[in-house]
Design an enzyme around this catalytic site. Structure first.
Site, PDB file in Angstrom:
ATOM      1  N   GLU A  41      40.018  58.442  27.236  1.00 18.22           N
ATOM      2  CA  GLU A  41      40.501  59.815  27.383  1.00 18.22           C
ATOM      3  C   GLU A  41      40.319  60.260  28.833  1.00 18.22           C
ATOM      4  O   GLU A  41      39.341  59.892  29.471  1.00 18.22           O
ATOM      5  CB  GLU A  41      39.700  60.782  26.482  1.00 18.22           C
ATOM      6  CG  GLU A  41      40.041  60.667  25.015  1.00 18.22           C
ATOM      7  CD  GLU A  41      39.528  61.859  24.191  1.00 18.22           C
ATOM      8  OE1 GLU A  41      39.032  62.851  24.765  1.00 18.22           O
ATOM      9  OE2 GLU A  41      39.625  61.777  22.954  1.00 18.22           O
ATOM     10  N   HIS A  65      42.976  67.346  28.187  1.00 22.44           N
ATOM     11  CA  HIS A  65      42.470  65.987  27.989  1.00 22.44           C
ATOM     12  C   HIS A  65      43.514  65.203  27.220  1.00 22.44           C
ATOM     13  O   HIS A  65      44.474  65.769  26.696  1.00 22.44           O
ATOM     14  CB  HIS A  65      41.099  65.982  27.303  1.00 22.44           C
ATOM     15  CG  HIS A  65      41.093  66.348  25.855  1.00 22.44           C
ATOM     16  ND1 HIS A  65      41.250  67.649  25.414  1.00 22.44           N
ATOM     17  CD2 HIS A  65      40.939  65.598  24.736  1.00 22.44           C
ATOM     18  CE1 HIS A  65      41.178  67.673  24.093  1.00 22.44           C
ATOM     19  NE2 HIS A  65      41.002  66.438  23.644  1.00 22.44           N
ATOM     20  N   HIS A  88      44.695  62.186  24.318  1.00 18.49           N
ATOM     21  CA  HIS A  88      44.366  61.522  23.061  1.00 18.49           C
ATOM     22  C   HIS A  88      45.082  60.180  23.038  1.00 18.49           C
ATOM     23  O   HIS A  88      46.274  60.123  22.719  1.00 18.49           O
ATOM     24  CB  HIS A  88      44.825  62.371  21.871  1.00 18.49           C
ATOM     25  CG  HIS A  88      43.876  63.460  21.494  1.00 18.49           C
ATOM     26  ND1 HIS A  88      44.102  64.299  20.429  1.00 18.49           N
ATOM     27  CD2 HIS A  88      42.681  63.821  22.022  1.00 18.49           C
ATOM     28  CE1 HIS A  88      43.074  65.148  20.324  1.00 18.49           C
ATOM     29  NE2 HIS A  88      42.216  64.888  21.287  1.00 18.49           N
ATOM     30  N   ASP A 110      36.791  68.553  19.363  1.00 22.74           N
ATOM     31  CA  ASP A 110      37.494  69.528  20.210  1.00 22.74           C
ATOM     32  C   ASP A 110      37.194  70.948  19.736  1.00 22.74           C
ATOM     33  O   ASP A 110      36.901  71.837  20.536  1.00 22.74           O
ATOM     34  CB  ASP A 110      39.023  69.320  20.141  1.00 22.74           C
ATOM     35  CG  ASP A 110      39.478  68.076  20.882  1.00 22.74           C
ATOM     36  OD1 ASP A 110      38.776  67.640  21.811  1.00 22.74           O
ATOM     37  OD2 ASP A 110      40.541  67.547  20.533  1.00 22.74           O
TER      38      ASP A 110
HETATM   39 ZN   LIG Z   1      40.507  65.809  21.780  1.00 22.93          ZN
END
Ligand SMILES: [Zn+2]
Length: 142
Positions: free
Chosen positions: A28, A86, A88, A99
């Site tokens: 990530e 961010h 995935h 999250d």
């Molecule tokens: Zn996430």
């Protein structure tokens, strides 16, 4: 009451995020969106790529020192932290349980998630915690 409904992002800035996500794959990536609040819109003025100190395919944590420096720099430029992004890798751009927990710490910022497969970004979604509920934000690419 939070009135924000839209996250505005310049194409060039979104391109920067996409490249970061692809380069970091299968881990990530994460970073900050600095900009301004304008009634219902969060307007991105600058994208700051951060280092994911967890170096993980399923979690992220931005390098704290970099975050502090970014805040300092943005403050001097009259900008606020308006979002956190961010990636995935190999999963949809939906809010994960982790999250959701972290979002509670950042109630006024947009939570931008890009879904990335091996070589490209395949999805993007933005969310915000409003009155304890996670709601979607419209993304406007300008
Ligand atoms: Zn996430």
């Amino acid at each position: 009451v939070e009135k924000i409904v839209k996250l505005a992002l310049k194409r060039a800035d979104f391109e920067k995020i996409k490249q970061h996500a692809v380069r970091s794959y299968p881990k990530e990536c994460c970073g900050l969106l600095m900009g301004r609040r304008d009634r219902e819109i969060l307007e991105t003025k600058e994208v700051i790529q951060a280092e994911n100190v967890l170096n993980s395919p399923i979690a992220f944590e931005a390098d704290a020192e970099l975050v502090l420096k970014a805040f300092d720099k943005a403050g001097k430029a009259g900008l606020d932290l308006i979002g956190i992004y961010h990636s995935h890798p190999n999963i949809h751009a939906c809010v994960s349980g982790r999250d959701a927990e972290i979002m509670k710490l950042w109630p006024r910022v947009a939570w931008l998630i890009v879904s990335v497969s091996k070589e490209r970004v395949v999805g993007r979604k933005a969310y915000m915690l409003k009155g304890g509920k996670i709601e979607k934000l419209e993304i406007a690419a300008t």
